[in-house]
Design a protein around this motif. Sequence first.
Motif, PDB file in Angstrom:
ATOM      1  N   ALA A 385      32.546  33.627  35.562  1.00 44.17           N
ATOM      2  CA  ALA A 385      31.239  33.768  36.202  1.00 44.17           C
ATOM      3  C   ALA A 385      31.122  32.843  37.411  1.00 44.17           C
ATOM      4  O   ALA A 385      30.682  33.257  38.489  1.00 44.17           O
ATOM      5  CB  ALA A 385      30.130  33.481  35.192  1.00 44.17           C
ATOM      6  N   ALA A 386      31.512  31.586  37.235  1.00 42.50           N
ATOM      7  CA  ALA A 386      31.385  30.616  38.323  1.00 42.50           C
ATOM      8  C   ALA A 386      32.278  30.973  39.505  1.00 42.50           C
ATOM      9  O   ALA A 386      31.840  30.960  40.663  1.00 42.50           O
ATOM     10  CB  ALA A 386      31.717  29.212  37.815  1.00 42.50           C
ATOM     11  N   THR A 387      33.541  31.322  39.222  1.00 42.21           N
ATOM     12  CA  THR A 387      34.456  31.645  40.322  1.00 42.21           C
ATOM     13  C   THR A 387      34.073  32.955  41.003  1.00 42.21           C
ATOM     14  O   THR A 387      34.266  33.109  42.213  1.00 42.21           O
ATOM     15  CB  THR A 387      35.901  31.730  39.818  1.00 42.21           C
ATOM     16  OG1 THR A 387      35.982  32.642  38.708  1.00 42.21           O
ATOM     17  CG2 THR A 387      36.394  30.368  39.374  1.00 42.21           C
ATOM     18  N   SER A 388      33.510  33.896  40.259  1.00 38.32           N
ATOM     19  CA  SER A 388      33.070  35.150  40.859  1.00 38.32           C
ATOM     20  C   SER A 388      31.932  34.910  41.850  1.00 38.32           C
ATOM     21  O   SER A 388      31.906  35.485  42.944  1.00 38.32           O
ATOM     22  CB  SER A 388      32.624  36.135  39.782  1.00 38.32           C
ATOM     23  OG  SER A 388      33.696  36.472  38.931  1.00 38.32           O
ATOM     24  N   ILE A 389      30.986  34.068  41.480  1.00 42.10           N
ATOM     25  CA  ILE A 389      29.870  33.774  42.376  1.00 42.10           C
ATOM     26  C   ILE A 389      30.354  32.992  43.596  1.00 42.10           C
ATOM     27  O   ILE A 389      29.909  33.243  44.728  1.00 42.10           O
ATOM     28  CB  ILE A 389      28.771  33.005  41.616  1.00 42.10           C
ATOM     29  CG1 ILE A 389      28.199  33.889  40.502  1.00 42.10           C
ATOM     30  CG2 ILE A 389      27.661  32.563  42.563  1.00 42.10           C
ATOM     31  CD1 ILE A 389      27.267  33.155  39.570  1.00 42.10           C
ATOM     32  N   VAL A 390      31.273  32.053  43.378  1.00 43.90           N
ATOM     33  CA  VAL A 390      31.848  31.320  44.505  1.00 43.90           C
ATOM     34  C   VAL A 390      32.535  32.279  45.473  1.00 43.90           C
ATOM     35  O   VAL A 390      32.399  32.167  46.700  1.00 43.90           O
ATOM     36  CB  VAL A 390      32.840  30.251  43.993  1.00 43.90           C
ATOM     37  CG1 VAL A 390      33.678  29.685  45.136  1.00 43.90           C
ATOM     38  CG2 VAL A 390      32.087  29.123  43.299  1.00 43.90           C
ATOM     39  N   LEU A 391      33.262  33.244  44.942  1.00 47.50           N
ATOM     40  CA  LEU A 391      33.938  34.213  45.796  1.00 47.50           C
ATOM     41  C   LEU A 391      32.933  35.153  46.463  1.00 47.50           C
ATOM     42  O   LEU A 391      33.125  35.552  47.613  1.00 47.50           O
ATOM     43  CB  LEU A 391      34.945  35.021  44.966  1.00 47.50           C
ATOM     44  CG  LEU A 391      35.844  35.987  45.746  1.00 47.50           C
ATOM     45  CD1 LEU A 391      36.636  35.254  46.807  1.00 47.50           C
ATOM     46  CD2 LEU A 391      36.772  36.723  44.804  1.00 47.50           C
ATOM     47  N   PHE A 392      31.862  35.511  45.750  1.00 53.83           N
ATOM     48  CA  PHE A 392      30.813  36.341  46.346  1.00 53.83           C
ATOM     49  C   PHE A 392      30.232  35.664  47.581  1.00 53.83           C
ATOM     50  O   PHE A 392      29.881  36.329  48.568  1.00 53.83           O
ATOM     51  CB  PHE A 392      29.718  36.592  45.307  1.00 53.83           C
ATOM     52  CG  PHE A 392      28.698  37.615  45.721  1.00 53.83           C
ATOM     53  CD1 PHE A 392      28.786  38.916  45.253  1.00 53.83           C
ATOM     54  CD2 PHE A 392      27.644  37.293  46.563  1.00 53.83           C
ATOM     55  CE1 PHE A 392      27.848  39.871  45.625  1.00 53.83           C
ATOM     56  CE2 PHE A 392      26.703  38.238  46.941  1.00 53.83           C
ATOM     57  CZ  PHE A 392      26.807  39.533  46.463  1.00 53.83           C
ATOM     58  N   LEU A 393      30.132  34.338  47.546  1.00 51.49           N
ATOM     59  CA  LEU A 393      29.623  33.577  48.680  1.00 51.49           C
ATOM     60  C   LEU A 393      30.714  33.271  49.703  1.00 51.49           C
ATOM     61  O   LEU A 393      30.516  32.456  50.604  1.00 51.49           O
ATOM     62  CB  LEU A 393      28.979  32.280  48.184  1.00 51.49           C
ATOM     63  CG  LEU A 393      27.766  32.477  47.268  1.00 51.49           C
ATOM     64  CD1 LEU A 393      27.302  31.151  46.679  1.00 51.49           C
ATOM     65  CD2 LEU A 393      26.624  33.161  48.005  1.00 51.49           C
ATOM     66  N   ASP A 394      31.882  33.901  49.545  1.00 46.39           N
ATOM     67  CA  ASP A 394      32.980  33.851  50.516  1.00 46.39           C
ATOM     68  C   ASP A 394      33.600  32.467  50.632  1.00 46.39           C
ATOM     69  O   ASP A 394      34.086  32.085  51.697  1.00 46.39           O
ATOM     70  CB  ASP A 394      32.524  34.340  51.888  1.00 46.39           C
ATOM     71  CG  ASP A 394      33.693  34.863  52.711  1.00 46.39           C
ATOM     72  OD1 ASP A 394      34.683  35.296  52.109  1.00 46.39           O
ATOM     73  OD2 ASP A 394      33.617  34.826  53.955  1.00 46.39           O
ATOM     74  N   ARG A 395      33.637  31.730  49.540  1.00 42.17           N
ATOM     75  CA  ARG A 395      34.333  30.435  49.524  1.00 42.17           C
ATOM     76  C   ARG A 395      35.747  30.676  48.996  1.00 42.17           C
ATOM     77  O   ARG A 395      36.095  30.317  47.884  1.00 42.17           O
ATOM     78  CB  ARG A 395      33.605  29.435  48.629  1.00 42.17           C
ATOM     79  CG  ARG A 395      32.175  29.136  49.024  1.00 42.17           C
ATOM     80  CD  ARG A 395      32.083  28.498  50.391  1.00 42.17           C
ATOM     81  NE  ARG A 395      31.723  29.475  51.407  1.00 42.17           N
ATOM     82  CZ  ARG A 395      31.878  29.279  52.698  1.00 42.17           C
ATOM     83  NH1 ARG A 395      32.450  28.174  53.122  1.00 42.17           N
ATOM     84  NH2 ARG A 395      31.520  30.197  53.561  1.00 42.17           N
TER      85      ARG A 395
END
Length: 502
Positions: A385-395
């Motif tokens: 969940a955390a890494t998916s949201i980080v990737l969604f924000l293009d980090r």
Amino acid sequence: MAGIGFVLRELDRRDTITGSISSAGHGMIVAAGPWLFTVVSLALIHRGTSTALTSDESYGFRSLVMYAFAISLLATAPFVNVAIRLASDDIYRQTFTSVRARFLAALFVGSLASAAAALAIHILIFGLKGNDLVLAVCSTAIVALIWPTLAFCGAVRDYKGITTGFSVGMLVSILGTIWIARQGFGAAAMIGMFLLGLAIVFFALASRILLAFPDQVGGLATNLLELVTGLRQHWMLAAGSLFAIAAIWADKWIMWVGPDQVVLSNGLFSAPAYDGAMFLAYLVMIPALGLFVTAIETTFFEDSRRLFDAIQGQAPLGRIERYARDLEKQTYRMVYRVLMTLAAFCAVSILLSPVLVPIVGLQYHQLGIFRLGILAVFFQFMFVAATSIVLFLDRQARFLTLQLIFFATQVGFTLMTIILGQEYFGYGHLLACAFSAFLAMAVLDRTLGNVVFLSFATAFRRPNGATIPATARKKVANNPIRLEEEVVPVLPVLQSGPLLRP
């Protein structure tokens, strides 16, 4: 995919139990369709063929399928995720003519890479030859078609079609394979029937993509070149995707060559006691994944889009920061709600594990690993969940770093448990998931806390990805009103005035 959640959003907003269940169910298929297909199919086929196949024949069949999914997912992940990123940009810009071409390019490259990887692995490591080698390579190439197809199906927004396609294909695989086994036609025919079910899934989903995006720009060579360019541009996304899949499978690979190794008649390695317990334990995560996908495509998408629309619309800084705080608060609320639901599932599963073990086909000596796997599910979902949201924000850099750490801890802790002895099997995977989960949540907290700064920092980069020279940054700082004359932001910021209005 940008803006794919409209159907889930409408289902989720219905004030009925069936609406919420439908949205979560479709989200489960989108998030874990192939995984659910494999685990459920193999479990039911195993039970349905227990009197028709020997133990070695059953393990041989399951190992070919398991290797096909593992190798194809590892080989296709970098290409599929980069192609999805490029298609997402196309959809965001409302230029839909390239989506179909990107899908076909991902299909071609993913299947070719999977077949090449399967050929190399099965010859160099396992020494397969003849019919076994042909079956292994062909099954891997066919399974590889599923990954890009399911990913691009999100853009079609036909979640009922996705669920129906998987259901029909799984039914054909299960019933057909059991019938083939009971007729005594052999492992090759069983694999063929299982792959027929997957082919039904592929054609059902691919037809929807091709009908939804009928236009195509350029030939295959042009599309492949664009994919290669995308791999260069988003190399951190490609590398992060590769290590994400490698990390998921790392503990299984190590156990396959550990003290519990079983060499099957077809030459493949396996660790049935560990694999069976872990794979079944991870079924507990699937409802949480469905809820998470629904939340990402509804609440989180709307809140994040509102923030970025405010930035692009040159809203006052106070409003942008308020939207950023709302996004942070709603994101934590979403993650907390899904984690609490998953915690309840995990607690009930652990308490009922002595009853569940014989039902799901495990033996009681696998009970300890099964319970540790259920605990690991909670932390691995937190990490996902955390890494998916980080990737969604293009980090992408942070995403890559987290996946590298997860892979390293999986390898290190699993090797440590092998050294300590059999009674510690499963603890290494649990420790790796827990450590990586808390680290990912810390990175997510830092990312959400600085989302406004990170958005503007990303905008102040030239289209080729190079940062602005120091002299240009100094000029911008001295004369912010003429910002648009000094730099060319990547974000589609309007160029008619200053970036921020008072």
